[in-house]
Design a protein around this motif. Structure first.
Motif, PDB file in Angstrom:
ATOM      1  N   ARG A 150       0.802  -1.215   0.000  1.00 20.49           N
ATOM      2  CA  ARG A 150       0.000   0.000   0.000  1.00 20.49           C
ATOM      3  C   ARG A 150       0.842   1.275   0.000  1.00 20.49           C
ATOM      4  NH1 ARG A 150      -5.317  -0.430   1.268  1.00 20.49           N
ATOM      5  NH2 ARG A 150      -5.266   1.732   1.986  1.00 20.49           N
ATOM      6  N   THR A 151       2.166   1.152   0.083  1.00 19.59           N
ATOM      7  CA  THR A 151       3.036   2.332   0.182  1.00 19.59           C
ATOM      8  C   THR A 151       3.023   3.115  -1.126  1.00 19.59           C
ATOM      9  OG1 THR A 151       4.466   1.275   1.807  1.00 19.59           O
ATOM     10  CG2 THR A 151       5.407   3.091   0.555  1.00 19.59           C
ATOM     11  N   THR A 152       2.791   4.404  -1.035  1.00 20.91           N
ATOM     12  CA  THR A 152       2.659   5.251  -2.232  1.00 20.91           C
ATOM     13  C   THR A 152       3.770   6.297  -2.337  1.00 20.91           C
ATOM     14  OG1 THR A 152       1.157   6.730  -1.017  1.00 20.91           O
ATOM     15  CG2 THR A 152       0.155   4.953  -2.297  1.00 20.91           C
ATOM     16  N   LEU A 153       4.872   6.109  -1.624  1.00 21.58           N
ATOM     17  CA  LEU A 153       5.976   7.068  -1.680  1.00 21.58           C
ATOM     18  C   LEU A 153       6.646   7.046  -3.052  1.00 21.58           C
ATOM     19  CD1 LEU A 153       7.642   6.394   1.797  1.00 21.58           C
ATOM     20  CD2 LEU A 153       6.037   8.214   1.187  1.00 21.58           C
ATOM     21  N   ARG A 154       7.249   8.157  -3.434  1.00 17.80           N
ATOM     22  CA  ARG A 154       7.937   8.231  -4.718  1.00 17.80           C
ATOM     23  C   ARG A 154       9.139   7.300  -4.767  1.00 17.80           C
ATOM     24  NH1 ARG A 154       9.144  14.262  -6.468  1.00 17.80           N
ATOM     25  NH2 ARG A 154       9.889  13.085  -8.289  1.00 17.80           N
ATOM     26  N   ALA A 155       9.677   6.954  -3.593  1.00 18.02           N
ATOM     27  CA  ALA A 155      10.814   6.028  -3.553  1.00 18.02           C
ATOM     28  C   ALA A 155      10.413   4.609  -3.929  1.00 18.02           C
ATOM     29  CB  ALA A 155      11.430   6.027  -2.156  1.00 18.02           C
ATOM     30  N   GLY A 156       9.119   4.321  -3.938  1.00 14.58           N
ATOM     31  CA  GLY A 156       8.657   2.992  -4.284  1.00 14.58           C
ATOM     32  C   GLY A 156       7.987   2.305  -3.109  1.00 14.58           C
ATOM     33  N   ARG A 202      15.778   0.139  -8.001  1.00 11.40           N
ATOM     34  CA  ARG A 202      14.911   0.014  -9.190  1.00 11.40           C
ATOM     35  C   ARG A 202      13.440  -0.154  -8.794  1.00 11.40           C
ATOM     36  NH1 ARG A 202      16.425  -1.441 -14.179  1.00 11.40           N
ATOM     37  NH2 ARG A 202      14.812  -3.063 -14.279  1.00 11.40           N
ATOM     38  N   ASP A 203      13.107   0.268  -7.605  1.00 11.42           N
ATOM     39  CA  ASP A 203      11.735   0.134  -7.109  1.00 11.42           C
ATOM     40  C   ASP A 203      10.815   1.064  -7.904  1.00 11.42           C
ATOM     41  OD1 ASP A 203       9.735  -0.812  -5.523  1.00 11.42           O
ATOM     42  OD2 ASP A 203      10.500   0.020  -3.658  1.00 11.42           O
ATOM     43  N   VAL A 204       9.653   0.564  -8.237  1.00  9.52           N
ATOM     44  CA  VAL A 204       8.707   1.330  -9.056  1.00  9.52           C
ATOM     45  C   VAL A 204       7.546   1.795  -8.173  1.00  9.52           C
ATOM     46  CG1 VAL A 204       7.179   1.282 -11.056  1.00  9.52           C
ATOM     47  CG2 VAL A 204       9.312  -0.043 -11.076  1.00  9.52           C
ATOM     48  N   PRO A 205       7.303   3.099  -8.069  1.00 10.47           N
ATOM     49  CA  PRO A 205       6.164   3.562  -7.273  1.00 10.47           C
ATOM     50  C   PRO A 205       4.848   3.251  -7.976  1.00 10.47           C
ATOM     51  CG  PRO A 205       7.216   5.414  -8.380  1.00 10.47           C
ATOM     52  CD  PRO A 205       8.083   4.220  -8.644  1.00 10.47           C
ATOM     53  N   LEU A 206       3.796   3.176  -7.209  1.00 11.27           N
ATOM     54  CA  LEU A 206       2.472   2.958  -7.767  1.00 11.27           C
ATOM     55  C   LEU A 206       2.027   4.189  -8.553  1.00 11.27           C
ATOM     56  CD1 LEU A 206       0.676   1.315  -4.702  1.00 11.27           C
ATOM     57  CD2 LEU A 206       1.274   0.178  -6.853  1.00 11.27           C
ATOM     58  N   ALA A 207       1.494   3.960  -9.761  1.00 11.00           N
ATOM     59  CA  ALA A 207       0.913   5.055 -10.523  1.00 11.00           C
ATOM     60  C   ALA A 207      -0.402   5.480  -9.879  1.00 11.00           C
ATOM     61  CB  ALA A 207       0.678   4.612 -11.968  1.00 11.00           C
ATOM     62  N   ALA A 208      -0.899   6.635 -10.308  1.00  9.49           N
ATOM     63  CA  ALA A 208      -2.118   7.173  -9.693  1.00  9.49           C
ATOM     64  C   ALA A 208      -3.286   6.198  -9.805  1.00  9.49           C
ATOM     65  CB  ALA A 208      -2.470   8.507 -10.353  1.00  9.49           C
TER      66      ALA A 208
END
Length: 434
Positions: free
Chosen positions: A86-92, A203-209
């Motif tokens: 559920r983490t939505t940080l820009r870091a991923g 290389r962690d990918v954050p969740l898109a909107a």
């Protein structure tokens, strides 16, 4: 297949290209530090500390501390995995939990370094289990996030080697530093330092909107941890088989230090070194087998046959400890356990990633699977202690012509054998994976 940049990928899409070698190297180093943080205490330091604090009551104290820590692990691994999803940080989604878990684990190990009573010892180990399991949940989930299905046996084998190196490294640190406090401090430093490469290149990918989860609802969050066996039967069977195999393994390993001292007759001052020798042999065999069999499984497309026979081979190690009860038997058991567990850790991990219910909850669902790793650590200390107390009260250790035989440890390792065999049998019930 070549690697794609994180910016071009979706966090929830099934990966189709391989991550670069530097990423595999970074996650491998983080895994080494993580498993050293777990097993330096489990293999040596906690047993030494229990003996120093409680003397003759060492088995009971060790069982209580390990059991409490394992209970914390059972709860924290899936919960932190769900928070990671559920983490939505820009870091991923994974990086914050890897970094935070490493720092929190190091602080908990430093608390253990100054523990001088059972309460502080238990608090320190529960803190270590909580924070290291937050890190473990994120590290485990990043593999199906970034590695294609056809490569997961090989990568699982590499991470199995990392786990083994971590176990050996943690045990070696505990044995070589000369004191309990120094062992904890050096392990804490290694945990943080080895996590740094991943933290700088995750290389962690954050969740898109449009991928972000619905607003937090406590009841829905709690209900999400139940994965229906009727809807996902293969996931349920994978959980059961992992639980049984890990219970058999835990029963075999938890009292190894005391087995050497009380049954084989190894001097107390030498027992730590003997544990390290057995661990090193076990590690060398795992390293020699795990990537080979993981890659073989990838090429053949088959998983179950490898998992079944790995459980049988590992079970034979427990049987040998039950009937042999000698130093040569312990050496042979280390080899068998290394072969079995080396194959198991790489191929079973790949199998499990193929029965996960969905991409959005990978860390949570892997956390539920990891309960099958942690729950045996809750039960095993009490099962083992009960077997030894009850059986040894009746039979104890017999000695004939200089040969010692413990009825209690014989029964303990026989139970370990039977549990592991049952786990192998249940693998056949998984249908969706060949």
């Amino acid at each position: 297949m070549t690697a794609t940049s994180p910016a071009s990928r979706s966090a929830l899409a099934e990966p189709t290209t391989n991550p670069p070698g530097r990423w595999i190297g970074a996650i491998t180093l983080a895994s080494i530090g993580l498993w050293a943080g777990f097993f330096g205490p489990i293999q040596v330091l906690l047993a030494q500390q229990a003996e120093e604090i409680a003397g003759d009551d060492k088995k009971t104290v060790l069982a209580v501390v390990l059991g409490l820590g394992a209970f914390v692990s059972v709860v924290c691994n899936p919960v932190f995995g769900a928070f990671s999803d559920r983490t939505t940080l820009r870091a991923g989604r994974r990086l914050p939990w890897v970094a935070g878990g490493a720092v929190g684990g190091a602080l908990s190990l430093l608390l253990l370094a100054v523990a001088d009573n059972v309460v502080v010892m238990a608090l320190g180990w529960c803190g270590a289990q909580a924070t290291l399991n937050a890190m473990l949940a994120a590290v485990t989930a990043t593999v199906p996030d970034q590695v294609p299905v056809g490569e997961r046996g090989r990568v699982g084998g590499i991470l199995a080697i990392a786990q083994t190196v971590g176990v050996v490294g943690g045990t070696g640190i505990a044995s070589a530093t000369g004191s309990i406090a120094a062992g904890y401090a050096v392990t804490a430093a290694a945990l943080v330092l080895l996590a740094l490469p991943y933290c700088f290149d995750s290389r962690d990918v954050p969740l898109a909107a449009d991928e972000r989860p619905a607003p937090f609802d406590r009841r829905a969050f709690v209900r999400s941890f139940w994965v229906s066996p009727r809807e996902h039967p293969d996931f349920a069977w994978a959980w059961i088989t992992r639980f049984l195999v890990n219970l058999g393994n835990a029963l075999a390993l938890l009292y190894l230090l005391y087995y050497l001292q009380d049954v084989i007759g190894v001097d107390k001052d030498e027992a730590d070194d003997r544990v390290f020798v057995l661990t090193a042999i076990y590690a060398a065999v795992i390293i020699a087998t795990t990537v080979v069999f993981g890659a073989w499984s990838d090429r053949s497309g088959k998983r179950k046959v490898f998992v079944i026979w790995s459980g049988v081979v590992g079970a034979m190690a427990s049987l040998l400890l039950a009937v042999g009860q000698s130093w040569p038997a312990a050496l042979a058991a280390a080899v068998l356990l290394g072969v079995g567990y080396g194959i198991y850790t790489s191929v079973d991990f790949a199998l499990i990633t193929q029965v996960l219910p969905g991409a959005a909850d990978r860390a949570k669902d892997l956390g539920v699977i990891n309960i099958a790793n942690a729950l045996p650590q809750v039960f095993a200390p009490f099962i083992a202690a009960l077997i030894l107390l009850v059986v040894e009260a009746a039979g104890g250790v017999t000695e004939t012509d200089g040969d010692r035989f413990s009825v209690g440890y014989g029964v303990l390792y026989a139970v370990s054998f039977l549990v592991a065999i049952l786990g192998s049998v249940f693998v056949t019930r998984i249908r969706s994976v060949p």
